[in-house]
Design an enzyme around this catalytic site. Structure first.
Site, short mmCIF file in Angstrom:
data_model
loop_
_atom_site.label_atom_id
_atom_site.label_comp_id
_atom_site.label_asym_id
_atom_site.label_seq_id
_atom_site.Cartn_x
_atom_site.Cartn_y
_atom_site.Cartn_z
N GLU A 1 -29.60 10.60 18.26
CA GLU A 1 -29.85 9.46 17.41
C GLU A 1 -30.62 8.64 18.19
OE1 GLU A 1 -26.67 8.74 14.35
OE2 GLU A 1 -25.60 8.17 16.17
N HIS B 1 -21.37 7.35 20.76
CA HIS B 1 -22.41 6.55 19.74
C HIS B 1 -22.94 5.25 20.56
CE1 HIS B 1 -23.81 4.45 16.33
NE2 HIS B 1 -23.88 5.49 15.72
N GLU C 1 -23.67 2.28 19.50
CA GLU C 1 -23.17 1.09 19.41
C GLU C 1 -22.03 1.15 20.40
OE1 GLU C 1 -22.52 1.48 15.08
OE2 GLU C 1 -24.46 1.23 14.73
N GLY D 1 -29.82 2.30 11.60
CA GLY D 1 -29.65 1.02 11.16
C GLY D 1 -30.75 0.47 10.82
N ASN E 1 -20.64 8.72 8.84
CA ASN E 1 -20.05 7.45 9.79
C ASN E 1 -19.81 6.26 8.90
OD1 ASN E 1 -19.45 6.00 11.79
ND2 ASN E 1 -21.44 6.09 13.05
N SER F 1 -31.28 6.48 10.46
CA SER F 1 -31.67 5.91 8.95
C SER F 1 -32.25 7.16 8.27
CB SER F 1 -33.23 5.06 9.28
OG SER F 1 -32.79 3.90 9.99
N LYS G 1 -18.73 3.56 9.79
CA LYS G 1 -18.68 2.43 10.94
C LYS G 1 -17.51 1.77 10.54
CE LYS G 1 -23.36 3.28 11.89
NZ LYS G 1 -24.63 2.69 12.52
P1 PGA Z 1 -27.68 4.76 10.12
O1 PGA Z 1 -26.63 5.19 11.34
O2 PGA Z 1 -27.89 6.03 9.25
O3 PGA Z 1 -27.26 3.61 9.24
O4 PGA Z 1 -29.03 4.76 10.85
C1 PGA Z 1 -26.56 6.24 11.94
C2 PGA Z 1 -25.29 6.27 12.80
O5 PGA Z 1 -25.15 5.05 13.43
O6 PGA Z 1 -24.95 7.14 13.23
#
Ligand code: PGA
Length: 251
Positions: A167, A95, A97, A173, A9, A212, A11
């Site tokens: 997640e 997701h 976010e 992140g 992803n 992460s 983003k």
């Molecule tokens: P990250 O993000 O690997 O940077 O923690 C995962 C995601 O948002 O799908």
């Protein structure tokens, strides 16, 4: 036997030039990984660029979001049919976010999930608890509520052929991944839920862990019995790191 799947992803990152550089490094590094499924989710404006570069690579294309409506007066939005047209096999829905920054509810997520299915794009349903919810011991309840929203809209068979990604919000992140054991507990609960929905297809739905995931923790996470792959954010922007995660998921 579920095929492992790793989804990158990106983003809201990238540019034509940066994507070319990343794909130049990534494609040779991923060539020859035959047993793992791999998909990349660039931002909307770069779907065609990635589709062109991924042709004949065996790597699938995915999108990060969609609108739940079929077409019409929704300025600035992108439909499931458009994603299909652009060559997307997958689309992320729910997701964290989208949920936290853009106010998407469980009902919105279910509508998007439904629209993706109707257009023949595989929804990757993202679920997970915040740190406060985990501390209140509500992890399973939160994840089940997020799954219930899909089931109550589409029925017990809704999940067949889809992908579910666990997640934990506190791990996204932050560099603070769930431990393999913490992740496995939730994945086992999700598997149980999916099998209760449908004993035939429940055991075959790919369950990805995200939050992460890095080159150095991927193998331990993927060794857990109910973790069938990874949804990767930050490390998906680094060709070496993403290739190492895909190698850990291969075979
Ligand atoms: P990250 O993000 O690997 O940077 O923690 C995962 C995601 O948002 O799908």
């Amino acid at each position: 036997m579920i095929q492992n799947l790793v989804i990158g992803n990106w983003k809201m990152n990238g540019s034509f030039a940066a994507n070319e550089q990343l794909l130049d490094a990534l494609l040779p590094a991923l060539a020859g990984l035959e047993t793992v499924g791999i998909a990349l989710c660039p931002p909307f404006p770069y779907l065609s660029q990635a589709d062109w570069r991924l042709k004949d690579s065996g790597i699938a294309l995915g999108a990060q979001n969609l609108n739940e409506h079929e077409a019409g007066a929704h300025t600035g939005e992108v439909s499931a049919a458009m994603l299909k047209d652009l060559g997307c096999r997958y689309v992320l829905v729910g997701h964290s976010e989208r949920r936290s920054l853009y106010g998407e509810t469980d009902a919105d997520t279910a509508a998007k999930f439904s629209a993706a299915r109707a257009a023949g794009v595989v929804p990757v349903l993202c679920v997970g608890e915040t740190l406060a919810e985990r501390e209140r011991d509500e992890t399973t309840a939160v994840v089940y509520r997020q799954l219930d929203a899909i089931r109550s809209r589409l029925g017990a068979r809704a999940f067949a052929g889809s992908v579910v990604a666990y997640e934990p919000v506190w791990a996204i992140g932050t560099g603070l991944s769930a431990t393999p054991e913490q992740a496995q507990v939730v994945h086992a609960a999700i598997r149980q839920y999916l099998c209760e929905c449908d004993t035939i297809t429940g055991p075959d739905i790919a369950l990805l862990y995200g939050g992460s995931v890095k080159a150095d923790n991927a193998a331990a996470l993927l060794a857990q019995p109910d973790i069938n792959g990874a949804l990767v954010g930050g490390a998906a922007l680094d060709a070496d790191a993403f290739a190492a995660i895909c190698r850990a998921a291969n075979g």
